[in-house]
Design a protein around this motif. Sequence first.
Motif, PDB file in Angstrom:
ATOM      1  N   ILE A   1      17.283 -33.153 -61.899  1.00 31.82           N
ATOM      2  CA  ILE A   1      18.647 -33.039 -61.408  1.00 31.82           C
ATOM      3  C   ILE A   1      19.598 -33.252 -62.580  1.00 31.82           C
ATOM      4  O   ILE A   1      19.486 -34.232 -63.310  1.00 31.82           O
ATOM      5  CB  ILE A   1      18.940 -34.097 -60.306  1.00 31.82           C
ATOM      6  CG1 ILE A   1      17.951 -33.979 -59.157  1.00 31.82           C
ATOM      7  CG2 ILE A   1      20.379 -33.987 -59.810  1.00 31.82           C
ATOM      8  CD1 ILE A   1      17.978 -32.671 -58.435  1.00 31.82           C
ATOM      9  N   GLU A   2      20.549 -32.336 -62.745  1.00 31.28           N
ATOM     10  CA  GLU A   2      21.505 -32.437 -63.839  1.00 31.28           C
ATOM     11  C   GLU A   2      22.489 -33.576 -63.598  1.00 31.28           C
ATOM     12  O   GLU A   2      22.998 -33.749 -62.491  1.00 31.28           O
ATOM     13  CB  GLU A   2      22.265 -31.124 -63.984  1.00 31.28           C
ATOM     14  CG  GLU A   2      23.111 -31.065 -65.228  1.00 31.28           C
ATOM     15  CD  GLU A   2      23.746 -29.710 -65.429  1.00 31.28           C
ATOM     16  OE1 GLU A   2      24.849 -29.679 -65.972  1.00 31.28           O
ATOM     17  OE2 GLU A   2      23.142 -28.704 -65.035  1.00 31.28           O
ATOM     18  N   ASN A   3      22.749 -34.316 -64.632  1.00 31.58           N
ATOM     19  CA  ASN A   3      23.703 -35.410 -64.573  1.00 31.58           C
ATOM     20  C   ASN A   3      25.097 -34.833 -64.307  1.00 31.58           C
ATOM     21  O   ASN A   3      25.530 -33.925 -65.007  1.00 31.58           O
ATOM     22  CB  ASN A   3      23.683 -36.169 -65.908  1.00 31.58           C
ATOM     23  CG  ASN A   3      24.467 -37.447 -65.869  1.00 31.58           C
ATOM     24  OD1 ASN A   3      25.461 -37.572 -65.183  1.00 31.58           O
ATOM     25  ND2 ASN A   3      24.009 -38.409 -66.642  1.00 31.58           N
ATOM     26  N   PRO A   4      25.822 -35.346 -63.307  1.00 28.56           N
ATOM     27  CA  PRO A   4      27.141 -34.800 -62.986  1.00 28.56           C
ATOM     28  C   PRO A   4      28.256 -35.239 -63.944  1.00 28.56           C
ATOM     29  O   PRO A   4      29.400 -34.817 -63.804  1.00 28.56           O
ATOM     30  CB  PRO A   4      27.409 -35.336 -61.573  1.00 28.56           C
ATOM     31  CG  PRO A   4      26.605 -36.577 -61.483  1.00 28.56           C
ATOM     32  CD  PRO A   4      25.393 -36.342 -62.346  1.00 28.56           C
TER      33      PRO A   4
ATOM     34  N   CYS B   1      33.679 -37.645 -62.218  1.00 31.35           N
ATOM     35  CA  CYS B   1      32.400 -37.139 -61.697  1.00 31.35           C
ATOM     36  C   CYS B   1      32.125 -37.568 -60.256  1.00 31.35           C
ATOM     37  O   CYS B   1      31.256 -37.015 -59.607  1.00 31.35           O
ATOM     38  CB  CYS B   1      31.240 -37.541 -62.595  1.00 31.35           C
ATOM     39  SG  CYS B   1      30.755 -39.276 -62.490  1.00 31.35           S
TER      40      CYS B   1
ATOM     41  N   ARG C   1      30.933 -40.469 -59.183  1.00 29.87           N
ATOM     42  CA  ARG C   1      29.901 -41.491 -58.997  1.00 29.87           C
ATOM     43  C   ARG C   1      30.497 -42.884 -59.083  1.00 29.87           C
ATOM     44  O   ARG C   1      31.496 -43.097 -59.748  1.00 29.87           O
ATOM     45  CB  ARG C   1      28.806 -41.354 -60.054  1.00 29.87           C
ATOM     46  CG  ARG C   1      27.994 -40.093 -59.917  1.00 29.87           C
ATOM     47  CD  ARG C   1      26.918 -40.009 -60.966  1.00 29.87           C
ATOM     48  NE  ARG C   1      27.521 -39.958 -62.294  1.00 29.87           N
ATOM     49  CZ  ARG C   1      26.848 -40.172 -63.425  1.00 29.87           C
ATOM     50  NH1 ARG C   1      25.565 -40.457 -63.391  1.00 29.87           N
ATOM     51  NH2 ARG C   1      27.457 -40.103 -64.591  1.00 29.87           N
TER      52      ARG C   1
ATOM     53  N   TRP D   1      21.537 -44.271 -63.008  1.00 33.91           N
ATOM     54  CA  TRP D   1      21.164 -42.856 -63.050  1.00 33.91           C
ATOM     55  C   TRP D   1      19.823 -42.598 -63.744  1.00 33.91           C
ATOM     56  O   TRP D   1      18.964 -41.915 -63.197  1.00 33.91           O
ATOM     57  CB  TRP D   1      22.267 -42.030 -63.717  1.00 33.91           C
ATOM     58  CG  TRP D   1      21.945 -40.574 -63.765  1.00 33.91           C
ATOM     59  CD1 TRP D   1      21.417 -39.884 -64.811  1.00 33.91           C
ATOM     60  CD2 TRP D   1      22.083 -39.630 -62.699  1.00 33.91           C
ATOM     61  NE1 TRP D   1      21.239 -38.566 -64.482  1.00 33.91           N
ATOM     62  CE2 TRP D   1      21.634 -38.390 -63.183  1.00 33.91           C
ATOM     63  CE3 TRP D   1      22.538 -39.712 -61.397  1.00 33.91           C
ATOM     64  CZ2 TRP D   1      21.644 -37.233 -62.403  1.00 33.91           C
ATOM     65  CZ3 TRP D   1      22.551 -38.567 -60.621  1.00 33.91           C
ATOM     66  CH2 TRP D   1      22.106 -37.346 -61.114  1.00 33.91           C
TER      67      TRP D   1
ATOM     68  N   LYS E   1      18.704 -39.060 -57.076  1.00 29.90           N
ATOM     69  CA  LYS E   1      19.682 -38.301 -57.854  1.00 29.90           C
ATOM     70  C   LYS E   1      20.342 -37.224 -56.989  1.00 29.90           C
ATOM     71  O   LYS E   1      21.553 -37.023 -57.065  1.00 29.90           O
ATOM     72  CB  LYS E   1      19.027 -37.668 -59.088  1.00 29.90           C
ATOM     73  CG  LYS E   1      18.705 -38.675 -60.173  1.00 29.90           C
ATOM     74  CD  LYS E   1      18.130 -37.991 -61.384  1.00 29.90           C
ATOM     75  CE  LYS E   1      17.859 -38.987 -62.498  1.00 29.90           C
ATOM     76  NZ  LYS E   1      17.351 -38.343 -63.709  1.00 29.90           N
TER      77      LYS E   1
ATOM     78  N   THR F   1      22.816 -38.861 -54.750  1.00 31.37           N
ATOM     79  CA  THR F   1      23.964 -39.321 -55.530  1.00 31.37           C
ATOM     80  C   THR F   1      24.893 -38.161 -55.856  1.00 31.37           C
ATOM     81  O   THR F   1      26.117 -38.273 -55.723  1.00 31.37           O
ATOM     82  CB  THR F   1      23.495 -40.020 -56.829  1.00 31.37           C
ATOM     83  OG1 THR F   1      22.727 -41.166 -56.465  1.00 31.37           O
ATOM     84  CG2 THR F   1      24.652 -40.432 -57.705  1.00 31.37           C
ATOM     85  N   VAL F   2      24.327 -37.039 -56.267  1.00 36.08           N
ATOM     86  CA  VAL F   2      25.134 -35.849 -56.591  1.00 36.08           C
ATOM     87  C   VAL F   2      25.877 -35.360 -55.345  1.00 36.08           C
ATOM     88  O   VAL F   2      27.060 -35.006 -55.419  1.00 36.08           O
ATOM     89  CB  VAL F   2      24.248 -34.730 -57.198  1.00 36.08           C
ATOM     90  CG1 VAL F   2      24.995 -33.417 -57.279  1.00 36.08           C
ATOM     91  CG2 VAL F   2      23.756 -35.141 -58.580  1.00 36.08           C
ATOM     92  N   GLN F   3      25.202 -35.369 -54.201  1.00 36.24           N
ATOM     93  CA  GLN F   3      25.845 -34.939 -52.957  1.00 36.24           C
ATOM     94  C   GLN F   3      26.982 -35.879 -52.568  1.00 36.24           C
ATOM     95  O   GLN F   3      28.069 -35.427 -52.197  1.00 36.24           O
ATOM     96  CB  GLN F   3      24.816 -34.844 -51.837  1.00 36.24           C
ATOM     97  CG  GLN F   3      23.861 -33.683 -52.028  1.00 36.24           C
ATOM     98  CD  GLN F   3      22.699 -33.703 -51.054  1.00 36.24           C
ATOM     99  OE1 GLN F   3      22.435 -34.708 -50.402  1.00 36.24           O
ATOM    100  NE2 GLN F   3      21.998 -32.585 -50.966  1.00 36.24           N
TER     101      GLN F   3
END
Length: 66
Positions: free
Chosen positions: A5-8, A23, A25, A33, A41, A44-46
Amino acid sequence: MAKDIENPCVSLCQLNSEMCVSCGRTREEIRKWRGMKRPEKMATVQKAAVRMKAIAKKKGKGQKSD
């Protein structure tokens, strides 16, 4: 193996209390992270995306002029 999963993070860190307004978060999510598993992850992104939409909505309301 599934794609990571790409870090936002957008490298414009602006913490407002407990959340980064760049971002979406929380301070805790940013800190954890690297140690998170893929499902964590993704969640968290969602959550961050939902928070960013709420911020954009607030900004949009604040910019309306009468």
